[in-house]
Design an enzyme around this catalytic site. Structure first.
Site, mmCIF file in Angstrom:
data_model
loop_
_atom_site.group_PDB
_atom_site.id
_atom_site.type_symbol
_atom_site.label_atom_id
_atom_site.label_comp_id
_atom_site.label_asym_id
_atom_site.label_seq_id
_atom_site.Cartn_x
_atom_site.Cartn_y
_atom_site.Cartn_z
ATOM 1 N N HIS A 1 20.706 25.846 17.602
ATOM 2 C CA HIS A 1 19.785 25.742 18.737
ATOM 3 C C HIS A 1 19.801 27.094 19.429
ATOM 4 C CE1 HIS A 1 21.282 21.553 18.374
ATOM 5 N NE2 HIS A 1 20.071 21.212 18.751
ATOM 6 N N ASP B 1 22.921 27.469 21.390
ATOM 7 C CA ASP B 1 24.210 27.511 20.686
ATOM 8 C C ASP B 1 24.597 28.970 20.490
ATOM 9 O OD1 ASP B 1 23.979 24.773 20.332
ATOM 10 O OD2 ASP B 1 23.246 24.943 18.274
ATOM 11 N N MET C 1 17.507 27.099 9.105
ATOM 12 C CA MET C 1 16.826 26.275 10.120
ATOM 13 C C MET C 1 17.243 26.690 11.520
ATOM 14 S SD MET C 1 17.669 23.502 12.299
ATOM 15 C CE MET C 1 18.500 21.991 11.811
ATOM 16 N N GLU D 1 12.526 15.059 13.894
ATOM 17 C CA GLU D 1 13.718 14.214 13.713
ATOM 18 C C GLU D 1 13.696 13.020 14.671
ATOM 19 O OE1 GLU D 1 17.410 16.352 13.862
ATOM 20 O OE2 GLU D 1 18.593 14.519 14.086
ATOM 21 N N LYS E 1 15.036 9.344 16.332
ATOM 22 C CA LYS E 1 16.272 8.642 16.712
ATOM 23 C C LYS E 1 15.852 7.504 17.645
ATOM 24 C CE LYS E 1 20.933 9.569 18.432
ATOM 25 N NZ LYS E 1 21.830 10.525 19.124
ATOM 26 N N GLU F 1 17.816 11.713 9.776
ATOM 27 C CA GLU F 1 19.282 11.785 9.860
ATOM 28 C C GLU F 1 19.879 10.417 9.551
ATOM 29 O OE1 GLU F 1 21.339 13.831 13.086
ATOM 30 O OE2 GLU F 1 22.681 12.099 13.284
ATOM 31 N N HIS G 1 20.714 8.012 12.342
ATOM 32 C CA HIS G 1 19.706 7.555 13.292
ATOM 33 C C HIS G 1 19.020 6.260 12.875
ATOM 34 C CE1 HIS G 1 19.569 11.860 15.148
ATOM 35 N NE2 HIS G 1 20.737 11.274 15.234
ATOM 36 N N ASP H 1 19.350 15.621 7.591
ATOM 37 C CA ASP H 1 20.628 15.651 8.314
ATOM 38 C C ASP H 1 21.536 14.586 7.726
ATOM 39 O OD1 ASP H 1 19.816 17.699 9.917
ATOM 40 O OD2 ASP H 1 19.804 16.549 11.793
ATOM 41 N N ASP I 1 26.214 6.680 18.618
ATOM 42 C CA ASP I 1 25.886 7.705 17.618
ATOM 43 C C ASP I 1 27.172 8.385 17.137
ATOM 44 O OD1 ASP I 1 24.556 9.622 16.141
ATOM 45 O OD2 ASP I 1 24.093 10.866 17.867
ATOM 46 N N ASP J 1 27.972 10.124 14.088
ATOM 47 C CA ASP J 1 27.927 11.422 13.391
ATOM 48 C C ASP J 1 29.182 11.688 12.555
ATOM 49 O OD1 ASP J 1 25.424 11.989 14.475
ATOM 50 O OD2 ASP J 1 26.227 13.155 16.145
ATOM 51 N N ASP K 1 24.870 17.267 9.731
ATOM 52 C CA ASP K 1 24.782 17.187 11.194
ATOM 53 C C ASP K 1 25.816 16.156 11.653
ATOM 54 O OD1 ASP K 1 24.155 17.435 13.786
ATOM 55 O OD2 ASP K 1 22.193 16.481 13.672
#
Ligand code: GLT
Ligand code: MN
Ligand code: MN
Length: 389
Positions: free
Chosen positions: A56, A59, A90, A183, A185, A219, A222, A247, A257, A259, A289
């Site tokens: 991002h 980030d 990406m 994406e 969710k 993902e 999700h 993802d 969530d 992950d 992810d």
């Protein structure tokens, strides 16, 4: 200078800066791991043999960085990418972390926030291009509502469309060559997120000004959170030519969530996902992810990252076994019954075909009574996954 490290395999295994850089904060407790700089994360990813890293905007460059800080961060990160043999396939924008986005970004009720979100995304697109990113992900984590009293959800769709059309044009006019990947969710962080599933986005994409530029980034966690079959959602995206990115992680249905490390929760579903990607020749990035359990230190984070990649590779071997297993292939042949006469009759619509089909006598009772050996097939599949075949 450290030597460039090659990816452990030919697979395009990628991690976001926010994945291995996750500090283990949750709603009930603070960080359990110290913050790593982007340069340190690149080193960690080089060590585990990843192919690439995604980010991002914030980030990499903090939201309040000065131009001088931004220049310094970018040049040290570029060097770290070279030193560790990593690419950036990406990039994306953080449209969820800052308080300004508490009621959404592109779908906010406030015109000032919507305009700021466009400005921030264009800048993030500029940043991504500088690092060679070809895919730009849109995850609308805050695009949603707890109560529908405030905003018309149909108006939200129009606002989202307007933003994506605007940004497609920005990419085109700057020759950025981006492919946008949406994406979905269902919830978290909002009570309800608009475009809850990959299927919602597949419908939406066809209403855009540049539908060919836009695909999806499903993902695992999700669709699984909502108790849906993730593999079927990916299949629809693949069949439509819209699987631009993926993802990978894992998740137990009906939970927050999670992950998790790829394959950690439902190895059978992970097998069928890898099988789908392999059988359909998906050759885009395989982005994990996910993040390590909160119990881990950075040694554990490396174990986590290696685990994601190893599980994918092992499942890929299992898929090859499945696809060449004589007993399994014979069963599949038996299951996929051919009938040349009926296939010809129904191949294309014609008055003649309709007349013949309506007059045809089917042995409905016999067809209903036949056994279909799915128990055996599924058991053999399980034996492949468990490693006894
Ligand atoms: C966030 C989210 C992910 C998205 C990322 C992209 S950020 O971690 O949970 O699913 O892919 O914005
Ligand atoms: Mn997630
Ligand atoms: Mn994701």
């Amino acid at each position: 200078m450290a030597k460039a490290v090659k990816s452990v395999t030919r697979e395009k295994f990628t991690f976001g800066l926010w994945t291995v850089g996750n500090i283990g904060r949750d709603p009930f407790g603070g960080p359990v791991r110290g913050v790593l700089t982007p340069v340190q994360i690149a080193k960690l990813l080089g060590e585990v043999g990843a192919y690439g890293v995604n980010f991002h905007d914030n980030d990499l460059v903090p939201i309040d960085a000065t131009p001088a800080q931004e220049r310094q961060i970018k040049s040290s990160f570029k060097k770290a990418l070279r030193d560790n043999g990593l690419v950036v396939p990406m990039a994306t924008t953080n449209l969820f972390g800052d308080p300004i986005f508490k009621d959404g970004a592109f779908t906010s009720a406030d015109a000032r926030v919507r305009a700021y979100a466009l400005q921030k995304t264009m800048r993030a697109m500029d940043l991504g291009v500088e690092f060679g990113a070809q895919t730009f992900v849109f995850w609308g984590g805050r695009e949603g509502a707890e109560s529908d009293a405030a905003k018309d959800p149909a108006e939200a769709i129009k606002r989202f469309r307007h933003a994506i059309n605007f940004l497609c044009q920005y990419s085109i006019e700057n020759n950025y060559g981006y492919r946008f990947a949406m994406e979905a969710k269902p919830n978290e962080p909002r009570g309800h997120i608009y475009f809850a599933t990959t299927g919602n986005y597949l419908g939406f994409i066809e209403t855009l000004d540049y539908p060919e530029m836009v695909g999806v980034n499903p993902e695992v966690a999700h669709e699984t959170m909502a108790g849906l079959n993730f593999v079927h959602h990916v299949a629809q995206a693949l069949e439509a030519g819209k699987l631009f990115h993926i993802d990978l992680n894992d998740q137990e249905p009906g939970r927050y969530d999670q992950d998790y490390r790829f394959g950690a929760a439902n190895i059978k579903a992970a097998f069928f996902l890898v099988k789908l990607l392999v059988d359909h020749g998906y050759d885009g990035p395989l982005h994990f992810d996910a993040h390590a359990y909160r119990t881990e230190d950075y040694q554990g984070v490396k174990d986590f990252a290696r685990g994601c990649m190893k599980t994918y590779m092992l499942l890929k071997q299992k898929v090859a076994k499945f696809n060449t297993d004589r007993e399994i292939q014979a069963l599949l042949k038996q299951i996929h019954v051919r009938d040349q006469k009926l296939e010809n009759m129904t191949a294309a619509y014609s008055i003649d075909a309709v007349r013949q089909l309506k007059a045809y006598k089917f042995n409905r009772v016999a067809l209903g009574a036949r056994g279909i050996p799915y128990e055996k097939l599924d058991q053999l599949t399980m034996e492949i996954i468990m490693g006894t075949r």
